[in-house]
Design a protein around this motif. Structure first.
Motif, PDB file in Angstrom:
ATOM      1  N   ARG A 173       2.001  -5.753   0.935  1.00 42.48           N
ATOM      2  CA  ARG A 173       0.563  -5.987   0.827  1.00 42.48           C
ATOM      3  C   ARG A 173      -0.148  -4.711   0.383  1.00 42.48           C
ATOM      4  N   GLU A 174      -1.348  -4.872  -0.142  1.00 44.74           N
ATOM      5  CA  GLU A 174      -2.088  -3.719  -0.649  1.00 44.74           C
ATOM      6  C   GLU A 174      -2.427  -2.726   0.451  1.00 44.74           C
ATOM      7  N   SER A 175      -2.538  -3.190   1.688  1.00 47.46           N
ATOM      8  CA  SER A 175      -2.860  -2.297   2.796  1.00 47.46           C
ATOM      9  C   SER A 175      -1.664  -1.480   3.262  1.00 47.46           C
ATOM     10  N   ASN A 176      -0.465  -1.831   2.795  1.00 51.17           N
ATOM     11  CA  ASN A 176       0.735  -1.118   3.204  1.00 51.17           C
ATOM     12  C   ASN A 176       0.831   0.227   2.482  1.00 51.17           C
ATOM     13  N   ASN A 177       1.343   1.243   3.168  1.00 50.74           N
ATOM     14  CA  ASN A 177       1.425   2.581   2.581  1.00 50.74           C
ATOM     15  C   ASN A 177       2.345   2.619   1.364  1.00 50.74           C
ATOM     16  N   LYS A 180       0.441   1.259  -1.566  1.00 49.57           N
ATOM     17  CA  LYS A 180      -0.534   2.230  -2.064  1.00 49.57           C
ATOM     18  C   LYS A 180       0.145   3.305  -2.906  1.00 49.57           C
ATOM     19  N   GLU A 563       3.562  -8.090   6.611  1.00 54.33           N
ATOM     20  CA  GLU A 563       3.400  -6.968   5.689  1.00 54.33           C
ATOM     21  C   GLU A 563       3.977  -7.286   4.312  1.00 54.33           C
ATOM     22  N   GLN A 565       4.174  -9.191   0.953  1.00 54.94           N
ATOM     23  CA  GLN A 565       3.124  -9.834   0.169  1.00 54.94           C
ATOM     24  C   GLN A 565       3.342 -11.331   0.034  1.00 54.94           C
ATOM     25  N   TYR A 568       2.435 -13.152   3.312  1.00 58.08           N
ATOM     26  CA  TYR A 568       0.980 -13.122   3.499  1.00 58.08           C
ATOM     27  C   TYR A 568       0.281 -14.079   2.531  1.00 58.08           C
TER      28      TYR A 568
END
Length: 627
Positions: A173-177, A180, A563, A565, A568
């Protein structure tokens, strides 16, 4: 199950395997429900319930009341079947149907009284009373279809804006380090000269990769087999001139063409970065003093004098009379820098774009003082390399497909001007065109899956409900659900990628579930008038549909905390599909059936078949009497 299996023919392994898996899952679930669930019900009825009645005496009264209630429902259903089997029932007027349903409603009132004694479920009571009265209210029957029609029109427009996703499949997911870090690596910084842009190759001597041995099971691990074009030959004057003209054409592209074809410019010279070995070979010969008198094209007449002057390298007497690889003589001399084998810029650039092979009995090796090498080889593969301005991680379907078609048209036009020995030319890119093809396949697979699923929905629903009208209205409802869910994808901010294409294969399968439950309940209703059938439909299946929607929606909620993608995104997709399907099946479909639902034997396939049989029998009877 059919709605899921339509994704099986997809050439993309994830889409095909997911469609097959879900289709098999539904099929196995159906078989177990058909074989095991009746056994469980019988075991409960014949073993557990009598044992419980003996252990708890006061439950016997409830048991007897339930039996009476069930008997009343069975009697009403049998009366309906007897009316359907009566030949005169098809001639019943609308007024007669209303009178008959009035009697049935009185019987149902008695059933309600009995069921209240049984402590009837409050949700069921609400659905068959309050909600039913709300749905048959005429303003509601008009407003709800119009409201859902407007919503469908809006989401239809939204669905037309859905584009293919140019980015690679995201694992996190985009919120995962990790996500990023990957995003910033490719998009967070301005690209510079050292970044890896895609390279385009115009190739001769090879055939397009033979993928006959690959199938959907092998997936991306199968690269096919490379095949050599035996007709390729660069030794003729026509072949050399045609390739030189192509090099000049590329090197003299206009600014507009350079931009349209996505060619990268050199940051120092501002010239297009095109590596054409014919131009480099010609410049080498022209800029070398003792070679400048070799005329172009490089044929036997121009190369033999050069070989005689360099007798310390070439043994002319050992060359066969039918030898014709004189062009390759100069290519080898150029790449090896006069057989001194000192690294040059040309060697580093072009040695990987030229492929040679030895000729038995012709190719010769020599080792004379500082000169080491071979000559008399044959060119098998040559390529022109072009640096582009795009990277496959950022090349979108809408932007990349026009560039692909430009290059495809360009190479076809140029190859058509070349001699027969150069007709095998084609253009290729290691990653970009492959990714564009994947995106194109994703779009086609998603559209094909939805269209085939909806197309199969009507005949399947018609066969399962044994009624053409019910099947048609249910199909309209399912189509509107599908359109709304597809229109939600761009509103959420998604594009059509691998994950979205997998999810789209589930739309029709998830959309049909609740509608088909209500459709079957409407068909099996003991009433003949549509209002009575709607009430019976809500009573029989309302609680089941509501329970199924809550459990499926609730299960999908937990996937929002994943977590990964896909998990989710799959959770959001299931929630949207289930929520939309529930709203349409609980509001739009009852409104459809309350307004246009079939009454009596209208649209009934058995009734139609029976009428056709009677018509044929009467026709034969009349013919017999006439004779």
């Amino acid at each position: 199950m059919a709605a899921f299996l339509v994704s099986a023919p997809s050439p993309l392994m994830p889409v095909a395997s997911f469609g097959i898996f879900t289709g098999m899952l539904v099929g196995v679930n159906f078989l177990f429900d058909l074989a095991c669930f009746p056994i469980v019900i019988l075991f409960h009825s014949e073993v557990i319930t009598p044992c419980f009645a003996r252990l708890v005496p006061f439950s016997r009264q409830t048991l007897s009341v339930r039996t009476e209630s069930q008997e009343r429902l069975i009697t009403a259903h049998q009366n309906r079947i007897s009316r359907d089997n009566n030949d005169g029932s098809r001639d019943m007027t609308y007024h007669q149907l209303q009178l008959q349903d009035k009697v049935n409603e009185e019987n149902e009132t008695v059933l309600d009284t009995v069921q209240h004694i049984e402590h009837k479920n409050k949700v069921v009571w609400f659905l068959e009373n309050k909600f039913y009265k709300f749905m048959i209210w005429k303003p509601v029957r008009v407003v709800i279809p119009l409201f859902f029609l407007v919503i469908t029109a809006f989401f239809t427009y939204s669905a037309t804006t859905l584009g293919a996703d140019s980015s690679q499949v995201k694992v996190y997911r985009e919120s995962n380090n990790y996500a990023k870090a990957i995003e910033r690596h490719f998009s967070g910084f301005q690209q510079n000269y050292d970044d890896r842009y895609n390279k385009l190759h115009l190739t001769w001597g090879m055939k397009p990769q033979n993928l006959a041995s690959c199938d959907w099971k092998s997936g991306d691990s199968c690269t096919g087999q490379s095949e050599i074009d035996e007709h390729f030959d660069m030794s003729s004057s026509e072949a050399q001139i045609s390739l030189m003209n192509l090099c000049h054409r590329l090197e003299n592209f206009t600014d507009k063409e350079i931009s349209s074809y996505g060619i990268k410019r050199n940051p120092v010279t501002n010239k297009p970065e095109i590596a054409c070995f014919m131009s480099a070979l010609y410049k080498f010969i022209q800029n070398t003093g003792y070679l400048e008198n070799i005329p172009f094209p490089f044929t036997k007449e121009s190369v033999v004098p050069f070989m005689k002057r360099n007798f310390h390298i070439y043994n002319i007497s050992s060359i066969p009379e039918n030898f014709d690889r004189y062009f390759e003589i100069l290519v080898s001399y150029w790449l090896s820098n006069g057989y001194t084998h000192t690294l040059t810029e040309d060697f580093l650039t072009y040695h990987r774009l030229i492929g040679e092979m030895t000729i038995p009995g012709v190719t010769q090796c020599f080792n004379r003082s500082s000169y080491i090498g071979t000559y008399g080889t044959k060119l098998r593969v040559v390529a022109i390399e072009i640096n582009t301005t795009f990277m496959f991680q950022n090349l979108g379907y809408r932007e990349g497909k026009p560039i692909y078609h430009l290059w495809e048209k360009f190479i076809q036009q140029e190859v058509s001007k070349m001699p027969s020995s150069m007709k095998s030319g084609f253009q290729s890119s290691r990653e970009s065109w492959h990714w564009i093809k994947i995106q194109e396949t994703l779009v086609k697979s998603a559209v094909r899956g939805v269209v085939i699923g909806i197309s199969l929905a009507f005949p399947i629903l018609t066969i399962t409900t044994l009624n053409v009208v019910i099947g048609f209205l249910a199909t309209i409802c399912i189509t509107m659900i599908t359109v709304v869910v597809v229109g939600l994808i761009p509103l959420i901010g998604w594009k059509l990628g691998v994950l979205e294409s997998i999810n789209l294969s589930l739309i029709v399968g998830l959309s049909v579930d609740y509608v088909v439950h209500f459709a079957e309940a409407y068909r099996t209703s003991p009433f003949t008038h549509r209002k009575g059938r709607v009430k019976s439909m809500l009573e029989a299946m309302g609680l089941s549909v509501l329970s199924g929607a809550i459990t499926t929606f609730g299960a999908a909620v937990f996937m929002l905390f994943a977590e990964i993608q896909f998990s989710y995104q799959f959770g959001i997709f299931v929630m949207c599909t289930i929520g939309t399907s529930f709203m349409f099946s609980f509001l739009l479909f009852p409104a459809f059936m309350a307004s246009w639902g079939p009454e009596g034997n209208t649209g009934s396939i058995p009734a139609i078949v029976k009428a056709l049989k009677l018509k044929c029998q009467r026709k034969r009877t009349i013919q017999t009497l006439n004779y």
